[in-house]
Each structure stands twice: as C-alpha cells, then as structure tokens.
Design a protein around this motif. Structure first.
Motif, PDB file in Angstrom:
ATOM      1  N   MET A 209     -26.066 -21.911 -38.124  1.00 10.92           N
ATOM      2  CA  MET A 209     -26.036 -22.099 -36.675  1.00 10.92           C
ATOM      3  C   MET A 209     -27.452 -22.281 -36.142  1.00 10.92           C
ATOM      4  N   ARG A 210     -28.081 -23.367 -36.573  1.00  5.48           N
ATOM      5  CA  ARG A 210     -29.444 -23.631 -36.132  1.00  5.48           C
ATOM      6  C   ARG A 210     -29.430 -24.363 -34.787  1.00  5.48           C
ATOM      7  N   GLY A 211     -30.588 -24.429 -34.172  1.00  7.44           N
ATOM      8  CA  GLY A 211     -30.700 -25.116 -32.894  1.00  7.44           C
ATOM      9  C   GLY A 211     -29.821 -24.455 -31.842  1.00  7.44           C
ATOM     10  N   THR A 212     -29.068 -25.282 -31.123  1.00 10.41           N
ATOM     11  CA  THR A 212     -28.170 -24.760 -30.087  1.00 10.41           C
ATOM     12  C   THR A 212     -26.710 -24.968 -30.493  1.00 10.41           C
ATOM     13  N   ARG A 213     -26.459 -24.912 -31.781  1.00  7.31           N
ATOM     14  CA  ARG A 213     -25.086 -25.043 -32.252  1.00  7.31           C
ATOM     15  C   ARG A 213     -24.216 -23.887 -31.740  1.00  7.31           C
ATOM     16  N   ARG A 214     -22.930 -24.185 -31.544  1.00 15.73           N
ATOM     17  CA  ARG A 214     -21.980 -23.173 -31.103  1.00 15.73           C
ATOM     18  C   ARG A 214     -20.859 -23.060 -32.143  1.00 15.73           C
ATOM     19  N   LEU A 215     -20.158 -21.933 -32.099  1.00 14.81           N
ATOM     20  CA  LEU A 215     -19.130 -21.656 -33.107  1.00 14.81           C
ATOM     21  C   LEU A 215     -17.909 -21.022 -32.448  1.00 14.81           C
ATOM     22  N   LEU A 216     -16.736 -21.564 -32.767  1.00 20.85           N
ATOM     23  CA  LEU A 216     -15.478 -21.041 -32.244  1.00 20.85           C
ATOM     24  C   LEU A 216     -14.442 -20.981 -33.363  1.00 20.85           C
TER      25      LEU A 216
ATOM     26  N   LEU B 217     -25.569  -3.623 -38.481  1.00 23.91           N
ATOM     27  CA  LEU B 217     -24.383  -4.484 -38.451  1.00 23.91           C
ATOM     28  C   LEU B 217     -24.309  -5.034 -37.035  1.00 23.91           C
ATOM     29  N   VAL B 218     -24.534  -6.334 -36.893  1.00 21.11           N
ATOM     30  CA  VAL B 218     -24.745  -6.923 -35.573  1.00 21.11           C
ATOM     31  C   VAL B 218     -23.648  -7.949 -35.284  1.00 21.11           C
ATOM     32  N   GLY B 219     -23.089  -7.857 -34.076  1.00 24.93           N
ATOM     33  CA  GLY B 219     -21.990  -8.725 -33.696  1.00 24.93           C
ATOM     34  C   GLY B 219     -22.294  -9.605 -32.512  1.00 24.93           C
ATOM     35  N   ALA B 220     -21.249 -10.284 -32.030  1.00 22.52           N
ATOM     36  CA  ALA B 220     -21.394 -11.262 -30.956  1.00 22.52           C
ATOM     37  C   ALA B 220     -21.916 -10.642 -29.668  1.00 22.52           C
ATOM     38  N   GLY B 221     -21.665  -9.336 -29.479  1.00 22.21           N
ATOM     39  CA  GLY B 221     -22.144  -8.685 -28.269  1.00 22.21           C
ATOM     40  C   GLY B 221     -23.651  -8.624 -28.159  1.00 22.21           C
ATOM     41  N   ALA B 222     -24.355  -8.926 -29.247  1.00 18.69           N
ATOM     42  CA  ALA B 222     -25.818  -8.892 -29.238  1.00 18.69           C
ATOM     43  C   ALA B 222     -26.438 -10.281 -29.276  1.00 18.69           C
TER      44      ALA B 222
ATOM     45  N   LEU C 257     -34.756  -9.056 -29.007  1.00 18.82           N
ATOM     46  CA  LEU C 257     -34.758  -7.588 -29.080  1.00 18.82           C
ATOM     47  C   LEU C 257     -34.146  -7.107 -30.399  1.00 18.82           C
ATOM     48  N   VAL C 258     -33.075  -7.774 -30.844  1.00 11.26           N
ATOM     49  CA  VAL C 258     -32.446  -7.414 -32.116  1.00 11.26           C
ATOM     50  C   VAL C 258     -33.452  -7.583 -33.254  1.00 11.26           C
ATOM     51  N   LEU C 259     -34.163  -8.698 -33.263  1.00  7.79           N
ATOM     52  CA  LEU C 259     -35.137  -8.950 -34.323  1.00  7.79           C
ATOM     53  C   LEU C 259     -36.284  -7.944 -34.274  1.00  7.79           C
ATOM     54  N   GLU C 260     -36.695  -7.586 -33.069  1.00  9.79           N
ATOM     55  CA  GLU C 260     -37.806  -6.641 -32.944  1.00  9.79           C
ATOM     56  C   GLU C 260     -37.397  -5.255 -33.443  1.00  9.79           C
TER      57      GLU C 260
ATOM     58  N   LEU D 180     -19.219 -12.797 -38.370  1.00  9.84           N
ATOM     59  CA  LEU D 180     -19.098 -14.255 -38.315  1.00  9.84           C
ATOM     60  C   LEU D 180     -19.474 -14.785 -36.934  1.00  9.84           C
ATOM     61  N   LYS D 181     -19.024 -14.117 -35.879  1.00 15.36           N
ATOM     62  CA  LYS D 181     -19.301 -14.591 -34.525  1.00 15.36           C
ATOM     63  C   LYS D 181     -20.762 -14.414 -34.137  1.00 15.36           C
ATOM     64  N   ALA D 182     -21.495 -13.595 -34.881  1.00 19.39           N
ATOM     65  CA  ALA D 182     -22.919 -13.403 -34.600  1.00 19.39           C
ATOM     66  C   ALA D 182     -23.786 -14.450 -35.282  1.00 19.39           C
ATOM     67  N   LYS D 183     -23.203 -15.281 -36.160  1.00 16.97           N
ATOM     68  CA  LYS D 183     -23.979 -16.366 -36.756  1.00 16.97           C
ATOM     69  C   LYS D 183     -24.618 -17.220 -35.662  1.00 16.97           C
ATOM     70  N   GLU D 184     -23.831 -17.488 -34.631  1.00 16.23           N
ATOM     71  CA  GLU D 184     -24.339 -18.264 -33.507  1.00 16.23           C
ATOM     72  C   GLU D 184     -25.389 -17.440 -32.773  1.00 16.23           C
ATOM     73  N   GLY D 185     -26.598 -17.908 -32.765  1.00 11.28           N
ATOM     74  CA  GLY D 185     -27.660 -17.234 -32.029  1.00 11.28           C
ATOM     75  C   GLY D 185     -28.501 -16.277 -32.841  1.00 11.28           C
ATOM     76  N   LEU D 186     -27.966 -15.759 -33.952  1.00 16.94           N
ATOM     77  CA  LEU D 186     -28.709 -14.734 -34.695  1.00 16.94           C
ATOM     78  C   LEU D 186     -28.988 -15.106 -36.146  1.00 16.94           C
ATOM     79  N   GLU D 187     -28.473 -16.215 -36.613  1.00 19.08           N
ATOM     80  CA  GLU D 187     -28.640 -16.581 -38.017  1.00 19.08           C
ATOM     81  C   GLU D 187     -29.945 -17.307 -38.276  1.00 19.08           C
ATOM     82  N   GLU D 188     -30.285 -18.253 -37.430  1.00 14.36           N
ATOM     83  CA  GLU D 188     -31.444 -19.109 -37.678  1.00 14.36           C
ATOM     84  C   GLU D 188     -32.755 -18.329 -37.578  1.00 14.36           C
ATOM     85  N   ALA D 189     -33.667 -18.631 -38.498  1.00 10.22           N
ATOM     86  CA  ALA D 189     -35.017 -18.046 -38.486  1.00 10.22           C
ATOM     87  C   ALA D 189     -34.977 -16.532 -38.347  1.00 10.22           C
ATOM     88  N   ASN D 190     -34.079 -15.920 -39.083  1.00  6.67           N
ATOM     89  CA  ASN D 190     -33.924 -14.463 -39.053  1.00  6.67           C
ATOM     90  C   ASN D 190     -34.254 -13.927 -40.438  1.00  6.67           C
TER      91      ASN D 190
END
Length: 575
Positions: free
Chosen positions: A407-414, A205-210, A216-219, A232-242
């Motif tokens: 959240m692909r590319g460099t998209r951000r989420l708030l 269970l991975v959140g925004a802090g990661a 490293l999370v993927l590895e 939800l906040k972890a979608k940014e940065g961790l959703e794409e190509a995972n």
C-alpha cells in the motif's frame, strides 16, 4: 411545498451525498423521480440490491461520510441485508432507504409486505418506518444522525404513498457533526508508560484505528524498539516505508509476525479489534488502546485498557516513554520477515517453474505449469498506479493481495475483512469507481465470488465505471479447499465449472482478456490497466497453490498430507 421524497433528496444532497445505489420500483418511484428532477445526485441502478449495499458501503469507507442505498418493497429490501451487515461490521455510516407497502395496508399481510423494522433490527442502529407525513423530517434526521454518530447502518422505510405526499411546511433537516476524538485520562497514560518502560521486549499489534496516526505510531515503535504486526486493514497507511512492520498475523500472515508476538513480554495493541483469538500469544502483559470501550478485552485478556483516539493517546504517551537501546527483538523480527519475504517473492517470478527448484516443486503442486497466483498479485503491484484503490474477495484473493501488494503512495484498500462475505470485490470496486472515474480501481476477484453477482458486470458498462476486475480463475472455492485439506478431508463441492469468463465479460460490454500462459501474464496485466473502460482480466491460475498459515499445527500439516493422498488416489481411480 415539497414532497417527502423531494425533501429527502435535497437533504442528502446538502449533506454531500453524490450517489444513491439501488433497483427502481413501486414504493421507491417517488424517491427515484425526485433524484431525476433534482439533478445533484446520481442514481446508479444495479442488477442486484446486494451490490447496491456493498457499493454504498465502500463509498462510506473511502470518504468517511454517508453512503446511501435503496431497496423497494419486500424482496428488494431483503436483498440489501448482506451488504448492510458488511457496512455494520466495517463501521461504515450507511443509510438504506427501503420501500414499504401503502401505509393503509401495513399489518394486513399485503402483497410483498415484510416487517422491515424487525428484519433490520440486528443490522441497524436505527430502523423505523414512516407512517405519517408529520414524522418527517424528524425520522430522517434521526436515521442519518444515528449512522454518522454511531458509524453504522440506519434503515428508513417509506411507504410509496407517503414518499409522494406533500409536506405541509418547509422542512429543513438538521444533521449532527461527527463527534470529536476522545482523549485518554493522563493517569492511565502514566500506567501504560510504566509497563512499557519496564519491559524488555515489546511487540505492537496495530490496526486500522491507528492509520491516521502514522507518524506517532512509528515514533512510538522507534522508542520502544518494537516490531509491528499490522492487521490487513492497517496495510493502508502503515505499510510503506515502515522499518518496524513485519506483516500480518493469522491465516494470511507469516512466521515472522507469529514469532514477534510469541517472543514479546508486553503486547501493545493500538486501534485494532483483530478477531482471531488463536493468533494472540499467551502469558503476556497486554495493553489495548481503542476508541471504542466495548472493544477492550473482547479478543484477549487485557491488563491495561485505554479508551481513546489512537493519535491523541500516543501523542500523550510519547513524552513519558524511555528510549530503549537494545534493538535485538526488533532486528530479529525484521530479519525473519525479510527472509520470508524473499522466499515468497521467488514464487512471484512468472519463470519460477522453469528454474530447478521450481521444476521440482511443480511436480507436486503445479504439474500443468499453470500461472501461479503469486505472480499475478506481484505483477499488479508493480504495474498499478500509486493512488490505485484495491478491493479483494474473501478467500485466497485476499491472501495474495495481503502478501504481494504494497500500500505505497496513496493507495487504498477495501474488502469484507470483518464480515468475510463472498462476492464483495466487484461491487465495492463499482462504488469506489463512481466516486472518481479517473482513478484506477483494481478488484482481486475470486472466480466463485465474481460469478455469484456476475450480473452487475452490466452496471460497470451502463454507468461507465472503468473498474479493472482481475479474476483468479482456479476453478475452485480455494479457501474452502484448503480448509478441507487441513482437516484431512479430500476436497468436495469446491470445483467450479467456469465458462470463459473473459468471453462473458466481452458479452456484457467489458474489455475481456484471458491469459493462460505465464509468459503472457505481464503484457495482459499492462493491457488491462491501460484500457480506458471496464476490464475483466480472466487469469487461469494453479488450483493447487498452497498458502500455509504461519503457525500451522502438526495436526493441520498431517491432515493436509492425508487429504492430498486421498485426492491423488481418487484422481487415479477416476472417482
């Protein structure tokens, strides 16, 4: 010589602050005049101070640096509170500069006087009133340092007579550097590795802090053959190509994520303080990694807690982990997730209700063939820029974004994902747009949320903030409607008598577009995203669209059926 207000503005400019948000007046006049003469900070005058706090908090979250807002004496400062609470719960460093009555009148129940130090005591890490010039710049230093080091809110109240007073000597504030990330103790890493190596089925269970530790999370997930539930906040940065992620849990989640949590032997939480206790599985070994020790175990019972930065912890853990060869758990979760995703994507087809299955479903939930909100979100996902910033109002707007926007590319989420406030999407979009006016900013607005702070549509126009405000106009407080129906209650008090919101937008100076025909949806979204200035896209959506939680209880399903029956009877009787 310099005034207190001029010193504050110069110090904030040196720190890198580019924008101050607020409403001018009385005790703030020395501050706003100092901003006017300085020229290095932009003052953005809003129509409601709550918008100022949300906008400044959004900037703090996007940049990781200090956001600044201001409210004048009494009511002006009180109006900041909701946005300040959002910053507090989002761990955003934010300074609120509040006006106060003349220093000689403090404590006399003067006109508009309120005790700011008491009012802001709960929301702020630091809340103090300047009562003499000699206290500056020290109180400013303490306020800013508290906000930066504690990742939260600081409130500094300055009476107008002190803000305009001259400093007796050159004052140079000194602000702290942000603390270095904390590494865990090696012995704790050995304990974690032993638990993980002995387990057969692990779910992360991975959140925004990661988010900053993506590789490293993927590895780690690869070594553990672990499905990954994202907050939800972890979608940014961790959703794409995972290839391990299975979406979200909780009300906005899906059955595959719930199944992955329920089937595991060990739950590995990384950088998350996911609040919904009912979504956690029972009878599992739980390991939690969090930079904040106070977060360990406050949501679910934890067997091994690790206080440390996610990246440093996972980097130290990786060499100790054995690679698991049995991929059954992760493949099962991913297969379920992909099947669920495919079913839901069919709803995003604007022509869904013209197909056989769509016509059958529409008889029950969309007899008027209104635009389905899923189609709106999916089209925006396809057409928006790869570096777009998205904001969403609390409620159904967030559901559609969570399920259909990647959240692909460099998209951000708030969003107001910790406080859960209404009306946050538009103000946060304004804050994001002011950082970089050439970057696309798309707000997923509920009609209830937008109309709550609609006056600040004027701010977008006045300051040339080219936000794209997409309104899911279902004429309802949609999430409240769903809550009532799940409890077996017919909807009550949720219907909104909305005007033509696109026309309201045009009256305010935005480019207003209204779309009611599913066939016209994609062209309308393309037009909105291509327009150079601020846009209000008013999409009339189906008010009866159902978002079923992934772990719906029998009682909730029966309650929903009972409520819909009551609503149908009331409609037929004209009640």
């Amino acid at each position: 010589m310099s005034t207190v207000a001029a010193m504050v503005v110069e110090a904030l400019a040196r720190l890198g602050v580019k924008t101050v948000w607020g409403v001018v007046g009385d005790a703030l006049n020395p501050l706003t005049d100092a901003i006017r003469t300085h020229g290095g900070i932009e003052w953005i005058g809003v129509r409601h101070e709550e918008v100022a706090a949300f906008a400044a908090g959004a900037q703090a979250q996007l940049t990781g640096t200090l956001g600044v807002c201001a409210g004048t004496v009494g009511p002006g400062s009180i109006h900041l509170l909701n946005g300040l609470y959002d910053a507090k719960k989002s761990h955003a460093p934010l300074l609120a500069i509040c006006g106060q009555v003349p220093s000689g009148e403090i404590g006399s129940d003067f006109f508009q006087e309120v005790n700011n130090d008491v009012i802001f005591a709960d929301v702020a890490l630091f809340a103090h009133t300047v009562t003499s010039v000699a206290q500056m710049p020290y109180l400013l230093e303490q306020a800013v340092n508290a906000a930066l080091a504690g990742r939260g809110v600081a409130v500094l109240s300055i009476p107008g007579d002190i803000g305009g007073a001259e400093l007796p000597k050159e004052a140079i504030p000194r602000f702290v550097d942000v603390a270095a990330p904390l590494a865990p103790h090696p012995q704790v890493l050995g304990t974690i590795a032993k638990e993980l190596n002995e387990a057969r089925r692990i779910t992360m269970l991975v959140g925004a802090g990661a988010r900053d530790a993506r590789e490293l999370v993927l590895e780690v997930a690869g070594k553990l053959a672990s499905p990954m539930v994202l907050t939800l906040k972890a979608k940014e940065g961790l959703e794409e190509a995972n290839e391990f992620q299975v979406g979200q849990a909780g009300l906005i989640g899906n059955p595959a994520a719930a199944h992955a949590l329920e089937r595991c032997e060990v739950l590995l939480m990384v950088g998350t303080d996911f609040p919904y206790r009912d979504s956690y599985p029972s009878g599992k070994t739980v390991i939690q990694i969090d930079a904040a020790g106070a977060h360990i175990g406050r949501r679910t019972a934890v067997d091994v807690g690790v206080v440390g930065d996610a990246g440093l912890t996972l980097a130290g853990l990786l060499p100790l982990l054995e690679t698991k060869t049995d991929q059954t758990h992760v493949l099962d979760a991913r297969t379920r997730y992909q099947a669920w995703t495919k079913r839901h994507l069919s709803l995003a087809d604007p022509a869904h209700d013209s197909h056989l299955t769509g016509r059958v479903r529409a008889i029950a939930d969309n007899p008027g063939h209104a635009i389905r909100p899923e189609a709106v979100a999916a089209a925006i996902d396809r057409l928006a820029d790869g570096d777009a910033i998205f904001t969403s109002d609390t409620g159904m707007s967030t559901v559609w974004l969570a399920r259909y926007v990647t959240m692909r590319g460099t998209r951000r989420l708030l969003g107001s994902y910790n406080l859960g406030s209404m009306a946050n999407a538009m103000p946060q979009a304004l804050g994001a747009s002011a950082l970089e006016r050439t970057r696309q900013v798309v707000a997923f607005c509920g009609d209830g949320g937008l109309s709550m702070l609609m006056g600040d549509l004027l701010t977008a126009v006045a300051y040339g903030l080219p936000v794209k405000l997409v309104v899911f106009n279902n004429g309802r407080l949609g999430m409240v409607k769903l809550e009532q129906e799940q409890a077996g209650l017919p909807e009550f008090g949720t219907v909104l008598a909305n005007p033509d919101l696109a026309a309201v937008g045009r009256a305010c100076g935005l480019h207003g577009i209204r779309v009611e025909d599913p066939g016209a949806l994609e062209a309308a979204i393309s037009e909105a995203l291509a327009h150079q200035g601020p846009v209000l896209l008013d999409v009339v959506t189906n008010p009866d669209e159902v978002s079923i939680p992934p772990d719906t209880k029998i009682g909730q399903a029966l309650g929903y059926a009972s409520a819909r029956l009551k609503e149908t009877r009331a409609h037929r009787s004209g009640a």
